[in-house]
Design a protein around this motif. Structure first.
Motif, PDB file in Angstrom:
ATOM      1  N   ALA A 135      -8.334   7.315  10.301  1.00  0.00           N
ATOM      2  CA  ALA A 135      -8.191   8.501  10.910  1.00  0.00           C
ATOM      3  C   ALA A 135      -6.819   9.248  10.462  1.00  0.00           C
ATOM      4  O   ALA A 135      -6.756  10.603  10.148  1.00  0.00           O
ATOM      5  N   ILE A 136      -5.933   8.298   9.996  1.00  0.00           N
ATOM      6  CA  ILE A 136      -4.766   8.927   9.493  1.00  0.00           C
ATOM      7  C   ILE A 136      -5.196   9.438   8.035  1.00  0.00           C
ATOM      8  O   ILE A 136      -4.669  10.632   7.533  1.00  0.00           O
ATOM      9  N   ARG A 137      -5.950   8.878   7.149  1.00  0.00           N
ATOM     10  CA  ARG A 137      -6.208   9.344   5.793  1.00  0.00           C
ATOM     11  C   ARG A 137      -6.966  10.592   5.943  1.00  0.00           C
ATOM     12  O   ARG A 137      -7.013  11.470   5.165  1.00  0.00           O
ATOM     13  N   LYS A 138      -7.866  10.573   7.174  1.00  0.00           N
ATOM     14  CA  LYS A 138      -8.533  12.072   7.381  1.00  0.00           C
ATOM     15  C   LYS A 138      -7.721  13.200   7.388  1.00  0.00           C
ATOM     16  O   LYS A 138      -7.953  14.082   7.066  1.00  0.00           O
ATOM     17  N   ARG A 139      -6.761  12.850   8.374  1.00  0.00           N
ATOM     18  CA  ARG A 139      -5.755  14.063   8.631  1.00  0.00           C
ATOM     19  C   ARG A 139      -5.200  14.248   7.436  1.00  0.00           C
ATOM     20  O   ARG A 139      -4.769  15.502   7.023  1.00  0.00           O
ATOM     21  N   GLN A 140      -4.642  13.346   6.645  1.00  0.00           N
ATOM     22  CA  GLN A 140      -3.773  13.770   5.232  1.00  0.00           C
ATOM     23  C   GLN A 140      -4.788  14.540   4.478  1.00  0.00           C
ATOM     24  O   GLN A 140      -4.258  15.433   3.636  1.00  0.00           O
ATOM     25  N   LEU A 141      -6.136  13.894   4.270  1.00  0.00           N
ATOM     26  CA  LEU A 141      -7.074  14.847   3.616  1.00  0.00           C
ATOM     27  C   LEU A 141      -7.161  16.240   3.759  1.00  0.00           C
ATOM     28  O   LEU A 141      -7.313  17.259   3.115  1.00  0.00           O
ATOM     29  N   ILE A 142      -7.197  16.463   5.037  1.00  0.00           N
ATOM     30  CA  ILE A 142      -7.437  17.832   5.642  1.00  0.00           C
ATOM     31  C   ILE A 142      -6.472  18.566   5.191  1.00  0.00           C
ATOM     32  O   ILE A 142      -6.164  19.898   4.998  1.00  0.00           O
ATOM     33  N   THR A 143      -4.912  18.054   5.440  1.00  0.00           N
ATOM     34  CA  THR A 143      -3.792  18.721   5.070  1.00  0.00           C
ATOM     35  C   THR A 143      -3.656  18.974   3.542  1.00  0.00           C
ATOM     36  O   THR A 143      -3.346  20.092   3.182  1.00  0.00           O
ATOM     37  N   LEU A 144      -4.392  17.998   2.775  1.00  0.00           N
ATOM     38  CA  LEU A 144      -4.385  18.149   1.428  1.00  0.00           C
ATOM     39  C   LEU A 144      -5.263  19.205   0.961  1.00  0.00           C
ATOM     40  O   LEU A 144      -4.937  20.319  -0.069  1.00  0.00           O
ATOM     41  N   ASP A 157       7.924  17.600  12.107  1.00  0.00           N
ATOM     42  CA  ASP A 157       7.824  18.053  13.640  1.00  0.00           C
ATOM     43  C   ASP A 157       7.125  19.601  13.699  1.00  0.00           C
ATOM     44  O   ASP A 157       7.454  20.247  12.664  1.00  0.00           O
ATOM     45  N   GLY A 158       6.250  20.035  14.452  1.00  0.00           N
ATOM     46  CA  GLY A 158       5.793  21.267  14.632  1.00  0.00           C
ATOM     47  C   GLY A 158       4.559  21.414  13.848  1.00  0.00           C
ATOM     48  O   GLY A 158       4.005  20.442  13.326  1.00  0.00           O
ATOM     49  N   PRO A 159       4.182  22.766  13.813  1.00  0.00           N
ATOM     50  CA  PRO A 159       2.794  22.967  13.167  1.00  0.00           C
ATOM     51  C   PRO A 159       3.010  22.734  11.615  1.00  0.00           C
ATOM     52  O   PRO A 159       4.009  22.990  11.172  1.00  0.00           O
ATOM     53  N   VAL A 160       1.717  22.703  10.741  1.00  0.00           N
ATOM     54  CA  VAL A 160       1.827  22.400   9.389  1.00  0.00           C
ATOM     55  C   VAL A 160       1.911  23.746   8.924  1.00  0.00           C
ATOM     56  O   VAL A 160       1.019  24.497   8.873  1.00  0.00           O
TER      57      VAL A 160
END
Length: 282
Positions: free
Chosen positions: A5-14, A72-75
């Protein structure tokens, strides 16, 4: 939250606003594989090998995918830049690893060791910091093609159920002129790939575990030749000849194996074999 789940969030950010297809091509993975990882409807996860490969391609610190940033806060664009920036600790760790490696190498002068360590400690500012011509030669030039190898064993015997996706495990860098000299034509550079043959039914042409270069851009019968195909949910490499409007003849080059007749509607062509990359002991 588990590691995937962490990797998925990081992937979406990337990925951000980038096109998924372009990202998949840059990372050496099938677009469908990336879409499955990002989808909430499938159970596909970002595995260790692919995560590490993306980190190398994007020049991220090793393990970047495995922990969430403390922002903290939105990306925002600024926070994303902070998230993706390699830390000083990571750079220091890389330099320490280089020092440990060099301590085991004999024959290097003190000056040579210092130069290599200094290069490892320099921040990446976009400039080329290859340590030697040999390192630079690992990157393809404009006259070369990177052909990814896929971890998929196409059966040349009784067949093998194909995996849900294929994942690049190695690359071959080959000069285009070599392919031209051999009369090899292909739909596009990005459609080229390598897989392993598996079995004995094509022996004499493709032997067990031989690497074969295929064109994944060919998904239909374009004339007699050798194809990667699925028949009754099993994966094969077979020579195909069209018998009539409704049937193919699946031919095994090994005379000890029987040829088979298949309904065209039951056969799915995945790629056409262009070249067998044999490695034979002298």
């Amino acid at each position: 939250m588990d590691i995937y789940a962490i990797r998925k969030r990081q992937l979406i950010t990337l990925i951000g606003d980038q096109k998924k297809g372009a990202c998949a091509e840059r990372w050496g993975m099938a677009p469908a594989h990336l879409s499955q990882i990002l989808s909430d409807k499938t159970a596909k996860n970002l595995g260790d090998d692919v995560a590490r490969r993306i980190e190398v391609v994007e020049k991220l610190p090793r393990g970047w995918f495995d922990s969430l940033p403390t922002v903290d806060g939105p990306v925002t664009a600024e926070s994303k830049q902070l998230i993706m920036a390699p830390s000083a600790e990571a750079a220091s760790s890389a330099a320490d690893q280089v020092k440990q490696m060099l301590s085991k190498v004999k024959g290097l002068t003190t000056e040579a060791r210092d130069r290599i360590v200094a290069a490892a400690e320099e921040p990446d500012d976009g400039a080329s910091n290859e340590l030697s011509v040999n390192m630079a030669s690992l990157r393809p030039t404009n006259e070369e093609i990177v052909i990814p190898q896929y971890d998929i064993r196409a059966a040349m015997g009784h067949g093998q159920v194909p995996p849900d996706y294929t994942e690049v495990v190695r690359n071959l860098v080959v000069r285009e002129e070599i392919l031209r000299e051999k009369g090899i034509t292909y739909t596009s550079k990005t459609s080229l790939g390598m897989i392993n043959g598996w079995g004995q039914s094509m022996e004499g042409t493709i032997n067990d575990k031989d690497l074969v270069i295929v064109d994944k851009g060919i998904r239909d019968f374009v004339g007699d030749g050798i194809y990667v195909l699925t028949w009754h949910n099993e994966l094969y490499i077979k020579r195909i000849m069209r018998l009539d409007e409704e049937h193919y003849r699946l031919i095994s080059d090994n005379p000890h194996y029987e040829n088979q007749t298949a309904r065209i509607d039951d056969v799915t062509i995945h790629a056409k074999v262009l070249l067998i990359w044999n490695a034979r002991k002298a």
